[in-house]
Design an enzyme around this catalytic site. Structure first.
Site, short mmCIF file in Angstrom:
data_model
loop_
_atom_site.label_atom_id
_atom_site.label_comp_id
_atom_site.label_asym_id
_atom_site.label_seq_id
_atom_site.Cartn_x
_atom_site.Cartn_y
_atom_site.Cartn_z
N SER A 1 0.84 -1.20 0.00
CA SER A 1 0.00 0.00 0.00
C SER A 1 0.88 1.26 0.00
O SER A 1 1.66 1.46 -0.92
CB SER A 1 -0.97 -0.04 1.19
OG SER A 1 -2.00 0.91 1.05
N ASP B 1 -9.77 -4.25 -4.86
CA ASP B 1 -8.99 -3.20 -4.22
C ASP B 1 -9.11 -1.92 -5.03
O ASP B 1 -8.93 -1.93 -6.26
CB ASP B 1 -7.53 -3.63 -4.14
CG ASP B 1 -6.63 -2.62 -3.46
OD1 ASP B 1 -7.14 -1.62 -2.91
OD2 ASP B 1 -5.41 -2.84 -3.47
N HIS C 1 -8.08 -5.20 -0.57
CA HIS C 1 -6.90 -4.49 -0.06
C HIS C 1 -6.51 -5.08 1.30
O HIS C 1 -7.36 -5.44 2.12
CB HIS C 1 -7.21 -3.00 0.09
CG HIS C 1 -6.00 -2.15 0.30
ND1 HIS C 1 -5.03 -2.01 -0.67
CD2 HIS C 1 -5.60 -1.40 1.36
CE1 HIS C 1 -4.09 -1.20 -0.21
NE2 HIS C 1 -4.40 -0.82 1.01
#
Length: 317
Positions: A164, A260, A290
């Site tokens: 991320s 995601d 995610h």
């Protein structure tokens, strides 16, 4: 995979059950909480990630840098010899994650890749705004290269990685290392990376606020706390997808998840790397969301194994 086909693939049943459990708690949007309270909420979520693996050694250390000391956590796997090294940057929107939230993933990568993992506690927003985080991550990577032998590592086999926001920082550090003459990196591991602060692609529009993804207001909360000006969103050190030239970067594995919101920018980065002649594998996990790599879904273990295998291959000399 076309958007029409992908919509025919439903959420994985394990993910669906997990999201149902979360919905019962009704935590609310992160941007509605004070930063410290949001950070504490993220830390409490560690219990949902399963029991961490044992490694041979874990050491917290303070390393010097021009803009202030940096805390790192060094994971050493079982075995002997001069180990390869992965410099790892945690996710959390540049604000919420820390060494503890990603402890389990770092242990798994150390064991699976048979590599020392140096997890970097980079300065977080809003106390430290851009470019504090990428500058610290690059400095930490330089320190690892300069001090590899002293921690049992091989300076000729260094990779960067992150998930991320940490995937953003890994991509940025790889570009910085290329542009500033080192350190020489053999690989970049980008796990559902955050690469484009324009927030205009299909997956952002379609999935923000759904399937466990943060909503638009929280997206802007993260960005507004990290950046000082609107123009910074177009800086390649913020949005590495917008770098004019990706040639000469290390080989990459980019892991994405179907549901995601950051999926498309990761896959677009893979397309640009390939066009620039960089060896890259883009691996999309159907039915996943995610942060799935840190969880206990069946595909979580599969993705961690894929990442570790890719690292092991990159470390072969």
């Amino acid at each position: 995979m076309t958007e029409e086909i992908e919509e025919q693939i439903s959420l994985h049943p394990q993910v669906e059950a997990y999201l149902d459990r979360l919905a019962r708690f009704n935590f609310g949007e992160l941007h509605t909480f004070p930063v410290e309270q949001a950070r504490e909420g993220v830390r409490r979520g560690i219990a949902l990630l399963g029991e961490p693996e044992a490694v041979a050694d874990v050491e917290d250390r303070i390393i010097p840098a021009a803009n202030g000391d940096i805390r790192v956590r060094i994971y050493t796997p079982m075995g002997e010899g001069s180990f390869p090294l992965l410099v790892f940057f945690h996710g959390g929107g540049f604000m919420l994650g820390d060494l503890d939230t990603h402890d389990g993933l770092c242990r798994s990568l150390a064991n699976g890749a048979e590599s020392i993992v140096v997890s970097v506690d980079y300065p977080r927003a809003p106390e430290h705004r851009f470019p504090a985080a990428p500058d610290a991550c690059y400095a930490a990577t330089q320190w690892v290269a300069d001090n590899a032998a002293g921690i049992g590592g091989d300076p000729a086999r260094i990779a960067v990685g992150g998930d991320s926001a940490g995937g953003n920082l890994a991509a940025v550090v790889a570009q910085m290392a290329r542009d500033h003459g080192g350190p020489a990196l053999v690989f970049q591991l980008l796990i559902y990376p955050d690469l484009d602060f324009r927030r205009t692609n299909y997956s952002i529009r379609e999935y923000a606020g759904k399937y466990g993804n943060i909503g638009r207001a929280t997206q802007h909360w993260f960005m507004d706390n990290y950046l000082t000006t609107e123009e910074e969103k177009l800086d390649p050190r913020v949005s590495p997808l917008l770098a004019p030239d990706l040639a000469g970067l290390p080989p990459a594995l980019i892991i994405t998840a179907q549901y995601d919101a950051l999926r498309d920018e990761g896959e677009q980065y893979g397309e640009r790397l390939e066009a620039a002649g960089v060896p890259v594998t883009v691996s999309r996990y159907a039915g996943m969301i995610h942060e799935f790599v840190r969880h206990t879904f069946d595909d979580s273990e599969k993705a961690r194994t894929e990442a570790a295998t890719a690292l092991r291959k990159a470390f072969i000399r």
